[in-house]
Design a protein around this motif. Structure first.
Motif, PDB file in Angstrom:
ATOM      1  N   GLN A  48     -10.911  17.326   1.478  1.00 57.12           N
ATOM      2  CA  GLN A  48      -9.616  17.884   1.840  1.00 57.12           C
ATOM      3  C   GLN A  48      -8.803  16.946   2.715  1.00 57.12           C
ATOM      4  O   GLN A  48      -7.570  16.886   2.606  1.00 57.12           O
ATOM      5  CB  GLN A  48      -9.817  19.234   2.554  1.00 57.12           C
ATOM      6  CG  GLN A  48     -10.257  20.359   1.630  1.00 57.12           C
ATOM      7  CD  GLN A  48      -9.294  20.559   0.463  1.00 57.12           C
ATOM      8  OE1 GLN A  48      -8.073  20.661   0.654  1.00 57.12           O
ATOM      9  NE2 GLN A  48      -9.835  20.611  -0.752  1.00 57.12           N
ATOM     10  N   LEU A  96      -7.190  14.493   0.370  1.00 58.81           N
ATOM     11  CA  LEU A  96      -6.039  15.073  -0.314  1.00 58.81           C
ATOM     12  C   LEU A  96      -4.844  15.215   0.638  1.00 58.81           C
ATOM     13  O   LEU A  96      -3.693  15.038   0.228  1.00 58.81           O
ATOM     14  CB  LEU A  96      -6.412  16.433  -0.901  1.00 58.81           C
ATOM     15  CG  LEU A  96      -7.501  16.421  -1.983  1.00 58.81           C
ATOM     16  CD1 LEU A  96      -7.812  17.836  -2.450  1.00 58.81           C
ATOM     17  CD2 LEU A  96      -7.086  15.544  -3.164  1.00 58.81           C
ATOM     18  N   ARG A  97      -5.137  15.523   1.887  1.00 59.98           N
ATOM     19  CA  ARG A  97      -4.061  15.598   2.877  1.00 59.98           C
ATOM     20  C   ARG A  97      -3.420  14.220   3.072  1.00 59.98           C
ATOM     21  O   ARG A  97      -2.199  14.115   3.248  1.00 59.98           O
ATOM     22  CB  ARG A  97      -4.609  16.121   4.208  1.00 59.98           C
ATOM     23  CG  ARG A  97      -3.540  16.277   5.292  1.00 59.98           C
ATOM     24  CD  ARG A  97      -4.104  16.879   6.572  1.00 59.98           C
ATOM     25  NE  ARG A  97      -3.080  16.979   7.601  1.00 59.98           N
ATOM     26  CZ  ARG A  97      -2.207  17.975   7.690  1.00 59.98           C
ATOM     27  NH1 ARG A  97      -2.244  18.961   6.814  1.00 59.98           N
ATOM     28  NH2 ARG A  97      -1.308  17.988   8.656  1.00 59.98           N
ATOM     29  N   ASN A 101      -0.804  13.660   0.441  1.00 61.70           N
ATOM     30  CA  ASN A 101       0.448  14.360   0.763  1.00 61.70           C
ATOM     31  C   ASN A 101       1.209  13.665   1.883  1.00 61.70           C
ATOM     32  O   ASN A 101       2.441  13.573   1.836  1.00 61.70           O
ATOM     33  CB  ASN A 101       0.146  15.808   1.143  1.00 61.70           C
ATOM     34  CG  ASN A 101      -0.093  16.694  -0.069  1.00 61.70           C
ATOM     35  OD1 ASN A 101       0.483  16.477  -1.130  1.00 61.70           O
ATOM     36  ND2 ASN A 101      -0.945  17.693   0.076  1.00 61.70           N
ATOM     37  N   VAL A 103      -1.704  17.082 -14.079  1.00 64.05           N
ATOM     38  CA  VAL A 103      -1.845  18.388 -13.428  1.00 64.05           C
ATOM     39  C   VAL A 103      -3.220  19.036 -13.635  1.00 64.05           C
ATOM     40  O   VAL A 103      -3.832  19.526 -12.661  1.00 64.05           O
ATOM     41  CB  VAL A 103      -0.711  19.339 -13.871  1.00 64.05           C
ATOM     42  CG1 VAL A 103      -0.970  20.770 -13.396  1.00 64.05           C
ATOM     43  CG2 VAL A 103       0.619  18.838 -13.326  1.00 64.05           C
ATOM     44  N   ARG A 108      -5.544  19.996 -10.388  1.00 71.56           N
ATOM     45  CA  ARG A 108      -5.913  21.384 -10.071  1.00 71.56           C
ATOM     46  C   ARG A 108      -7.424  21.519  -9.932  1.00 71.56           C
ATOM     47  O   ARG A 108      -7.904  22.199  -9.015  1.00 71.56           O
ATOM     48  CB  ARG A 108      -5.392  22.318 -11.159  1.00 71.56           C
ATOM     49  CG  ARG A 108      -3.871  22.438 -11.182  1.00 71.56           C
ATOM     50  CD  ARG A 108      -3.405  23.466 -12.201  1.00 71.56           C
ATOM     51  NE  ARG A 108      -3.834  24.813 -11.838  1.00 71.56           N
ATOM     52  CZ  ARG A 108      -3.575  25.897 -12.556  1.00 71.56           C
ATOM     53  NH1 ARG A 108      -2.884  25.788 -13.675  1.00 71.56           N
ATOM     54  NH2 ARG A 108      -3.991  27.074 -12.162  1.00 71.56           N
ATOM     55  N   GLY A 153      -8.645  20.479  -6.678  1.00 70.88           N
ATOM     56  CA  GLY A 153      -8.226  21.296  -5.554  1.00 70.88           C
ATOM     57  C   GLY A 153      -6.992  20.800  -4.843  1.00 70.88           C
ATOM     58  O   GLY A 153      -6.707  21.217  -3.704  1.00 70.88           O
ATOM     59  N   TYR A 154      -6.225  19.934  -5.499  1.00 73.23           N
ATOM     60  CA  TYR A 154      -5.035  19.397  -4.856  1.00 73.23           C
ATOM     61  C   TYR A 154      -3.893  20.400  -4.897  1.00 73.23           C
ATOM     62  O   TYR A 154      -3.631  21.020  -5.922  1.00 73.23           O
ATOM     63  CB  TYR A 154      -4.590  18.109  -5.545  1.00 73.23           C
ATOM     64  CG  TYR A 154      -3.254  17.603  -5.033  1.00 73.23           C
ATOM     65  CD1 TYR A 154      -3.154  16.984  -3.793  1.00 73.23           C
ATOM     66  CD2 TYR A 154      -2.085  17.776  -5.784  1.00 73.23           C
ATOM     67  CE1 TYR A 154      -1.933  16.545  -3.314  1.00 73.23           C
ATOM     68  CE2 TYR A 154      -0.860  17.329  -5.312  1.00 73.23           C
ATOM     69  CZ  TYR A 154      -0.790  16.723  -4.077  1.00 73.23           C
ATOM     70  OH  TYR A 154       0.418  16.287  -3.602  1.00 73.23           O
ATOM     71  N   ARG A 155      -3.205  20.535  -3.762  1.00 75.42           N
ATOM     72  CA  ARG A 155      -2.002  21.351  -3.675  1.00 75.42           C
ATOM     73  C   ARG A 155      -0.911  20.530  -3.001  1.00 75.42           C
ATOM     74  O   ARG A 155      -1.109  20.022  -1.887  1.00 75.42           O
ATOM     75  CB  ARG A 155      -2.259  22.637  -2.862  1.00 75.42           C
ATOM     76  CG  ARG A 155      -3.263  23.578  -3.484  1.00 75.42           C
ATOM     77  CD  ARG A 155      -2.731  24.202  -4.775  1.00 75.42           C
ATOM     78  NE  ARG A 155      -3.680  25.146  -5.368  1.00 75.42           N
ATOM     79  CZ  ARG A 155      -4.624  24.816  -6.228  1.00 75.42           C
ATOM     80  NH1 ARG A 155      -4.755  23.531  -6.601  1.00 75.42           N
ATOM     81  NH2 ARG A 155      -5.451  25.715  -6.728  1.00 75.42           N
ATOM     82  N   PRO A 156       0.244  20.375  -3.646  1.00 71.62           N
ATOM     83  CA  PRO A 156       1.312  19.581  -3.025  1.00 71.62           C
ATOM     84  C   PRO A 156       1.836  20.257  -1.768  1.00 71.62           C
ATOM     85  O   PRO A 156       1.945  21.488  -1.705  1.00 71.62           O
ATOM     86  CB  PRO A 156       2.385  19.512  -4.112  1.00 71.62           C
ATOM     87  CG  PRO A 156       2.114  20.690  -4.996  1.00 71.62           C
ATOM     88  CD  PRO A 156       0.633  20.915  -4.962  1.00 71.62           C
ATOM     89  N   ALA A 157       2.129  19.447  -0.765  1.00 68.06           N
ATOM     90  CA  ALA A 157       2.657  19.974   0.499  1.00 68.06           C
ATOM     91  C   ALA A 157       3.371  18.849   1.238  1.00 68.06           C
ATOM     92  O   ALA A 157       3.048  17.673   1.060  1.00 68.06           O
ATOM     93  CB  ALA A 157       1.525  20.538   1.367  1.00 68.06           C
TER      94      ALA A 157
END
Length: 448
Positions: free
Chosen positions: A86, A89-90, A93, A212, A216, A219-223
């Motif tokens: 995580q 992934l942060r 972003n 995409v 997904r 576990g990536y979420r754009p922010a």
């Protein structure tokens, strides 16, 4: 089967996948060019399109593409091993937020100054309507830069874990809707050159969309993550800037070659150089870029683990394999280059004399193919050791040496001086990279 977007590939498998997708991309590029030439020829719309491409191409070269992806890969792996997934992934972003905050205003300024830029620098010889069309097309193409930057950052998430299937498919998908845009312009002439221009924008969206499913599953979420003091973001920037400046140096090299060739007084010299390098570029991408890109995440992980024995073993195997294949490809180009040029290009104004001149240049360029390929692999191995400065400096040394040799040999050798200088200076660049790389894989990696 549900995990297909995140299948992990070994170096040989990833190389094969990249080779196939590069071939598909190159084939689609040829089809695109054939259709563009058939619909627009060399008229004002085509001139505006090619000229407009230069402005966003320059911006993208400075801030996106391989420079960003390759800079992110080793840092992502280090963060994931040091902290957790995580956190990695942060970091993506945070890096993407910084990039877009920088690039969006840059693209806006470029769009605002486009009329002045086109009128005074890019195309001062165009008539007023063609200049206006060039400005409109430039502004549309600048929107693509934001998509290219986003795709480059997100692709690193998958490539860093050797999950290269979707990024490779994104490469293969280039030109698909652009070709559709040209076909639309053929069917509906009123669409004009805006067909391929908008098609290129949709291409960029498709490339981004293809990532995409894998993102997904990871576990990536754009922010929006604003962390300007993040040390890992700084490391990404430190790795990316020399990569981008190296791209500028390569771009300058093309301009220099054109300028020196023009001094020969032979009008066909520039076209011969362009067509010869077009043929050299394909094996360079298939062997150097594909092999180097496939090996990069594996080398980066071995470096993070300080497994220098494994690093050296993989690097040596990769370099030897790519260089031997490059030698074979060079021999094929020298032996079969003339009939290949006749098959591809000898028609209309491109006569037997043009083939002979292009083959002369091609045969000389081919001698340096092992060096071009080894440089691509060595550059990525240095990225895995958190070093992009060496590659930039070596490239600038190569450019300077290339200019000196070409100017010294111009009078006795004519246009052949350009490829001779390129080959000699390329071997010098490769030698510098390999010497520095050998030094860097002897000692454990210090924290960058």
């Amino acid at each position: 089967m549900r995990a297909w977007p995140t299948l992990e590939f070994e170096v040989r498998e990833a190389t094969a996948l990249y080779v196939v997708t590069f071939l598909i991309s190159a084939s689609l590029g040829v089809i695109r060019q054939i259709l563009l030439n058939a619909r627009f020829g060399l008229g004002p719309e085509a001139a505006a399109y090619y000229a407009a491409f230069r402005l966003p191409e320059t911006v993208a070269m400075l801030v996106a593409g391989g420079a960003l992806t390759n800079a992110l890969i080793p840092v992502l792996l280090r963060v994931a091993n040091r902290d957790d997934e995580q956190s990695a992934l942060r970091l993506v972003n945070a890096t993407l937020t910084m990039m877009l905050v920088f690039i969006a205003p840059l693209a806006l300024v470029a769009a605002l100054v486009a009329p002045l830029f086109v009128r005074t620098l890019l195309a001062p010889g165009f008539d007023a309507p063609t200049q206006a069309l060039t400005v409109s097309l430039s502004r549309l193409m600048l929107m693509e830069v934001l998509l290219v930057v986003t795709e480059a950052a997100l692709a690193a998430i998958l490539i860093s874990r050797n999950q290269v299937l979707l990024p490779a498919l994104a490469i293969a998908a280039r030109n698909v809707t652009l070709i559709g845009g040209v076909l639309l312009a053929i069917l509906i002439p009123e669409v004009g050159i805006y067909g391929p221009t908008i098609g290129a924008l949709i291409d960029a969206l498709i490339q981004l969309g293809l990532l995409v499913p894998g993102l997904r599953q990871r576990g990536y979420r754009p922010a929006v993550v604003w962390e300007p003091k993040n040390a890992d973001v700084h490391t990404v920037g430190r790795l990316m800037v020399p990569n981008a400046l190296g791209a500028v140096s390569n771009y300058a090299g093309n301009i220099v070659d054109t300028a020196i060739a023009s001094l020969t007084g032979i009008a066909a010299a520039i076209g011969a150089l362009f067509n010869a390098w077009l043929l050299i570029g394909l094996p360079t991408r298939l062997l150097g870029v594909a092999v180097g890109q496939a090996a990069l995440p594996h080398l980066a992980l071995l470096g993070i683990r300080n497994d220098l024995v494994g690093f050296r073993r993989l690097l040596l195997r990769t370099l030897v394999t790519a260089s031997l294949l490059a030698l074979f490809a060079a021999a094929l180009l020298i032996v079969l280059g003339r009939p290949l040029l006749m098959l591809l290009f000898q028609r209309g104004a491109f006569d037997a004399a043009a083939v002979a001149l292009t083959y002369q240049v091609l045969a000389i360029y081919a001698l340096g193919l092992p060096s071009y390929v080894a440089t691509e692999v060595a550059t990525r191995a240095l990225v895995a050791r958190y070093d992009t400065l060496t590659a930039m400096l070596a490239n600038m040394f190569q450019l300077g040496l290339r200019i000196i040799i070409a100017m010294l040999l111009l009078e006795p050798f004519g246009v052949a001086a350009v490829p001779i200088a390129h080959v000699v200076s390329a071997f010098g660049e490769t030698l510098i990279l390999l010497v520095v790389l050998w030094y860097k894989v002897r000692d454990p990696l210090r924290s960058p």
